[in-house]
Write a protein that holds these residues in place. Structure first.
Motif, short mmCIF file in Angstrom:
data_model
loop_
_atom_site.label_atom_id
_atom_site.label_comp_id
_atom_site.label_asym_id
_atom_site.label_seq_id
_atom_site.Cartn_x
_atom_site.Cartn_y
_atom_site.Cartn_z
N ARG A 146 -83.53 70.54 24.10
CA ARG A 146 -83.51 69.07 24.10
C ARG A 146 -84.89 68.50 24.37
N GLY B 28 -79.40 64.07 27.18
CA GLY B 28 -78.85 64.07 25.83
C GLY B 28 -78.83 62.72 25.18
N ALA C 41 -84.07 62.88 27.47
CA ALA C 41 -83.78 64.04 26.64
C ALA C 41 -82.86 65.02 27.36
N MET D 263 -82.33 73.40 16.64
CA MET D 263 -81.45 72.87 17.68
C MET D 263 -80.00 73.27 17.43
N ARG E 15 -81.33 72.84 27.69
CA ARG E 15 -82.25 71.83 28.23
C ARG E 15 -83.62 71.96 27.59
N GLU F 19 -86.94 68.86 21.32
CA GLU F 19 -86.52 67.90 20.31
C GLU F 19 -87.06 66.51 20.62
#
Length: 413
Positions: free
Chosen positions: A278, A412, A409, A214, A275, A281
């Motif tokens: 995220r 953020g 996500a 990331m 995006r 993640e």
């Protein structure tokens, strides 16, 4: 690898189905389904990977033919109208080089065991759609570097071939144009910002140093956005400085439009990379047991009002229809319940609002992450029955709750 502009490359996890992908939230099956995307005209399947030419390619081929043909008028005036035929041949040969650039990404991906959905040749270059991301920063680096490396090698090959023909002839001009265009493609793609290949290489480097993919994505994406601004401002400025006051209005406007298009592609590509990162993640937070709603079991002939009363009593948000032996047979759709007016609920059978269970609608309570996304992709539905390892009902998973995880996500959070 996704390539746009002069082959702008961006790795994307993309599935061949209409279900959810790791880089996008699952879609509610109750909503209208869009037609599946078409790949364009199928040109072949090298190494088992389909290659498509989209209709937009013909637009850029016509544009290249017109621009290069106009330049040939001053270089080879004896050609007359035939210069446009030569120019069209250049456009085809150039996109052949783009195809080789993309094929390099594809071959490296296949070498690393990464499935490739397809290669597309389109308006702004080519797209190699790789369904998974590289597992290590080293593989990420070589996956990204393969395309520009092949473009540089092609440029060198065309340069050597120029010495085998007479300068100022059609072959000489074509080879010179192909040499220059391939070098430009390589240099442009090596710029260190997403979604360009150089951005992937920068991401790999930061990933290797920090140990966090990331962190590499964030760094390369922001550099990509800076590059977008630089292209938007710098390309017209360089043109103005090079041509001076005598520059034509048409030429200046063309450069400004080209700069705006390239800047938009780079900016949007960098944002898409952020995006996607995220969402990936967020995958560890995507656990079925944590997202499952408590459910009550009722028979199909139970009035909806009674089923809702039982659910409220125990704080449940899901309803499962069972048969006479107590075995779950269907899951009630929340959207169908909300569509029934309250005064009709005592007279509406719960079973009429349920969807019969298929094997794919039974999810293990301990699953999650990409395993869950793959299960949702295979069997699209709005609700799923969640079961324990011994087959006992644990509850109901709503697709809306999965989408909320993805939405958080994306924001953020």
């Amino acid at each position: 690898m996704r390539s746009e502009g002069a082959t702008v490359s961006e790795t994307r996890g993309q599935s061949t189905s209409d279900g959810p992908r790791p880089d996008e939230p699952p879609r509610d099956p109750e909503r209208p389904r869009p037609d599946p995307p078409r790949g364009g005209i199928l040109m072949g399947r090298p190494f088992g990977v389909p290659v498509y030419v989209t209709p937009t390619w013909f637009v850029i081929a016509a544009l290249i033919t017109w621009i290069f043909g106009s330049q040939l008028e001053s270089v080879l005036p004896e050609l007359g109208g035939e210069r446009y035929l030569v120019s069209f041949f250049f456009a085809v040969a150039f996109y052949g080089s783009v195809f080789i650039h993309e094929l390099a990404h594809t071959l490296v991906a296949l070498r690393y065991g990464l499935p490739v959905r397809r290669i597309q040749l389109q308006f702004f270059g080519g797209v190699s759609e790789i369904e998974k991301e590289a597992e290590t920063p080293g593989r990420e680096f070589w996956l990204a570097f393969a395309g520009p490396l092949l473009s540089l090698l092609l440029g060198g090959a065309f340069y050597l071939a120029m010495h085998l023909v007479t300068p100022g002839t059609v072959p000489g001009v074509l080879l010179a144009g192909l040499m220059v265009s391939n070098v430009i493609v390589a240099v442009f793609n090596l710029l260190p910002g997403l979604p360009l290949d150089g951005g992937r290489m920068l991401r790999a480097a930061v990933w290797r140093v920090t140990g966090r993919p990331m962190a590499g994505t964030v760094a390369a994406a922001w550099v990509g956005r800076c590059l977008a601004v630089a292209v938007l401002v710098g390309l017209p400025l360089l043109t103005a400085l090079r041509t001076g006051p005598e520059a034509s209005t048409t030429g200046t406007l063309t450069d400004a439009v080209l700069a705006a298009v390239l800047a938009a592609i780079i900016w949007n590509g960098a944002g898409q990379s952020l995006r996607t990162a995220r969402l990936k993640e967020a995958l560890p937070r995507l656990r079925v047991r944590a997202l499952t709603r408590r459910a009550v079991a009722v028979t199909a002939d139970t009035p909806l009002a009674e089923a809702l009363r039982q659910a409220r009593e125990v704080g449940a948000r899901g309803i499962v229809v069972v048969d006479g032996r107590g075995t779950p047979s269907a899951v009630v759709r929340e959207s169908a319940v909300l569509a029934v007016p309250e005064h009709r609920r005592p007279w509406t059978a719960t079973g009429a609002l349920a969807r019969d269970l298929t094997p794919g609608m039974r999810l293990p309570a301990d699953s999650g992450g990409e395993e869950l996304l793959e299960a949702l992709r295979r069997s699209p539905a709005s609700e799923y029955l969640v079961v324990e390892a011994d087959g006992r009902m644990y509850g109901v998973l709503s697709l809306a709750d999965v989408e909320q995880v993805f939405a958080a996500a994306m924001a953020g959070r």
